[in-house]
Design a protein around this motif. Structure first.
Motif, short mmCIF file in Angstrom:
data_model
loop_
_atom_site.label_atom_id
_atom_site.label_comp_id
_atom_site.label_asym_id
_atom_site.label_seq_id
_atom_site.Cartn_x
_atom_site.Cartn_y
_atom_site.Cartn_z
N ASP A 22 0.81 -1.23 0.00
CA ASP A 22 0.00 0.00 0.00
C ASP A 22 0.84 1.27 0.00
N ALA A 92 -1.67 4.12 -0.17
CA ALA A 92 -2.98 4.12 0.48
C ALA A 92 -3.33 5.45 1.13
N GLY A 96 -4.45 5.21 -2.77
CA GLY A 96 -3.99 3.94 -3.33
C GLY A 96 -4.42 3.72 -4.77
#
Length: 145
Positions: A22, A92, A96
């Motif tokens: 992420d 993220a 993301g």
């Protein structure tokens, strides 16, 4: 590290870590804000991806053509100048996703403000500046389009 029996190069490892975690990566960029910038080779036309440290500037992302303080600019910088409409992958904390961006080099006071802030946030960039001299490290703003 190995991927399919082939030794990964540094950038490939960072890109893999970014995508698997992420947007977070391990050393030497652990904890640093990272972005994956897509760029097309200005001569080859081949698409490449550069994992870069960035600084959030309003809705845009500033990246730095430091090349670790090398005396020459990185290839991604020249590629972005030649083909400024591209995409960037954000972690993220920024949704993301892949973001369409336009690259624009900063100059004068605009560059100075972003560059000085980057050196404050990550003092290693001041070391790159000294090592790169007399080359001035370009600052490129990736503006969402």
């Amino acid at each position: 590290m190995h991927a399919g029996g082939v030794t990964e190069d540094f950038n490939t490892r960072v890109i893999r870590e970014f995508r698997e975690n992420d947007g977070r990566v391990g050393p030497p960029f652990e904890g640093a804000p990272m972005i994956l910038v897509h760029h097309r080779g200005r001569r080859s036309g081949t698409e490449h991806v550069a994992p870069l440290v960035f600084q959030q500037v309003d809705a845009a992302f500033a990246v730095f053509a430091s090349k670790g303080g090398a005396p020459v600019h990185p290839q991604w910088y020249a590629n972005l100048l030649a083909n400024p409409d591209t995409t960037a992958e954000v972690g993220a904390e920024h949704g993301g996703r892949e973001v369409p961006v336009r690259a624009r080099e900063l100059h004068g006071e605009e560059r100075a403000g972003v560059w000085e802030e980057q050196k404050r946030r990550m003092p290693g960039f001041a070391d790159y500046e000294v090592k790169a001299a007399p080359r001035v490290i370009p600052v490129v703003l990736l503006e969402p389009r």
